[in-house]
Motif scaffolding. Structure first.
Motif, PDB file in Angstrom:
ATOM      1  N   GLY A  36      22.512  59.745   1.191  1.00 38.55           N
ATOM      2  CA  GLY A  36      23.583  60.112   0.274  1.00 38.55           C
ATOM      3  C   GLY A  36      23.467  61.602  -0.012  1.00 38.55           C
ATOM      4  N   PHE A  37      24.562  62.184  -0.517  1.00 39.54           N
ATOM      5  CA  PHE A  37      24.480  63.604  -0.879  1.00 39.54           C
ATOM      6  C   PHE A  37      25.111  63.830  -2.234  1.00 39.54           C
ATOM      7  N   VAL A  38      24.582  64.837  -2.929  1.00 41.74           N
ATOM      8  CA  VAL A  38      25.105  65.221  -4.233  1.00 41.74           C
ATOM      9  C   VAL A  38      25.183  66.736  -4.315  1.00 41.74           C
ATOM     10  N   CYS A  39      26.158  67.185  -5.090  1.00 41.92           N
ATOM     11  CA  CYS A  39      26.314  68.616  -5.360  1.00 41.92           C
ATOM     12  C   CYS A  39      26.873  68.757  -6.765  1.00 41.92           C
ATOM     13  N   GLY A  40      27.076  69.975  -7.198  1.00 44.04           N
ATOM     14  CA  GLY A  40      27.582  70.226  -8.541  1.00 44.04           C
ATOM     15  C   GLY A  40      28.947  69.630  -8.810  1.00 44.04           C
ATOM     16  N   LYS A  41      29.739  69.410  -7.771  1.00 46.30           N
ATOM     17  CA  LYS A  41      31.088  68.867  -7.944  1.00 46.30           C
ATOM     18  C   LYS A  41      31.136  67.343  -7.808  1.00 46.30           C
ATOM     19  N   THR A  42      29.999  66.716  -7.515  1.00 45.09           N
ATOM     20  CA  THR A  42      29.970  65.258  -7.443  1.00 45.09           C
ATOM     21  C   THR A  42      30.206  64.717  -8.851  1.00 45.09           C
ATOM     22  N   PRO A  43      31.206  63.845  -9.031  1.00 48.82           N
ATOM     23  CA  PRO A  43      31.448  63.286 -10.368  1.00 48.82           C
ATOM     24  C   PRO A  43      30.178  62.648 -10.942  1.00 48.82           C
TER      25      PRO A  43
ATOM     26  N   ARG B 285      27.309  60.654  -9.013  1.00 46.75           N
ATOM     27  CA  ARG B 285      26.002  61.304  -8.870  1.00 46.75           C
ATOM     28  C   ARG B 285      24.901  60.385  -9.395  1.00 46.75           C
ATOM     29  N   ARG B 286      25.115  59.804 -10.581  1.00 40.64           N
ATOM     30  CA  ARG B 286      24.131  58.904 -11.173  1.00 40.64           C
ATOM     31  C   ARG B 286      23.876  57.705 -10.253  1.00 40.64           C
ATOM     32  N   ASP B 287      24.950  57.162  -9.666  1.00 43.78           N
ATOM     33  CA  ASP B 287      24.821  56.021  -8.754  1.00 43.78           C
ATOM     34  C   ASP B 287      23.993  56.397  -7.518  1.00 43.78           C
ATOM     35  N   ILE B 288      24.298  57.547  -6.933  1.00 40.55           N
ATOM     36  CA  ILE B 288      23.565  57.991  -5.734  1.00 40.55           C
ATOM     37  C   ILE B 288      22.094  58.227  -6.070  1.00 40.55           C
ATOM     38  N   LEU B 289      21.817  58.889  -7.183  1.00 40.21           N
ATOM     39  CA  LEU B 289      20.429  59.150  -7.576  1.00 40.21           C
ATOM     40  C   LEU B 289      19.693  57.841  -7.867  1.00 40.21           C
ATOM     41  N   ASN B 290      20.360  56.896  -8.522  1.00 37.89           N
ATOM     42  CA  ASN B 290      19.742  55.590  -8.788  1.00 37.89           C
ATOM     43  C   ASN B 290      19.447  54.848  -7.492  1.00 37.89           C
TER      44      ASN B 290
END
Length: 193
Positions: A96-103, A107-112
């Protein structure tokens, strides 16, 4: 008093670091300017966002990490997205990927999902750099070169945490180091390109 990462490793509070350098043919930083004491992000993007270099970074990461949980630091959203796509082509649903513009909810779902082990690879642009804590991370892929010692230490530091409970109840550095060495995460690895 400065208490550096090597001090914390020697005292048994952090896991030892193994560093691996991967030579990527065609990855040439000689044209990258310096801005504010670090490598110019626009110049880096021109080099790192090319298809050839994306694959030249992703392939060794896939080969070297096995099944270990890995954070991939990138310089651009495009680099993070495309590396994520390459990892997922290798094994569907592993990245998965996250950045500053990820809602925030996404973002919380991807990190979890990454924390729980559902995702093996977390490709990110400046999100997991500081303050992010996931002790199961065993590998850092530095797909974002930097001249900044503090930025590099922050990125590398995301993998230096021992597993929960490993150093608890140990009264001295020797005991803590032995407990870390005997744990499922006896060290972390930093892959530099």
């Amino acid at each position: 008093i400065d208490y550096e990462v090597p001090d914390a490793i020697a005292d048994g509070w952090l896991v030892p670091i193994r560093q691996r350098f991967v030579d990527v043919q065609g990855l040439d930083y000689s044209s990258v300017r310096t801005k504010g004491g670090d490598l110019h992000p626009t110049d880096l993007r021109k080099i790192l966002d090319t298809e050839e270099n994306l694959h030249a970074i992703a392939s060794p990461v896939i080969e070297l990490v096995g099944d270990r949980k890995t954070i991939v630091f990138t310089v651009s959203v495009e680099q993070a997205e495309r590396l994520c796509e390459i990892f997922n082509r290798h094994r569907a649903g592993c990245a998965g990927f996250v950045c500053g513009k990820t809602p925030k909810d996404e973002r919380r779902d991807i990190l979890n999902r990454f924390d729980s082990g559902e995702l093996q690879f977390l490709c990110n642009v400046g999100i997991a750099t500081e303050g992010y804590d996931s002790p199961g991370v065993e590998v850092i892929a530095m797909a974002r070169p930097t001249k900044s010692r503090s930025l590099y230490a922050q990125m590398a530091g995301r993998a230096t945490r021992p597993l929960p409970g490993v150093v608890d109840g140990h009264d001295n550095a020797e005991e803590r180091r032995a407990a870390i060495e005997a744990s499922a995460k006896g060290f972390c690895e930093i892959i530099d390109f």
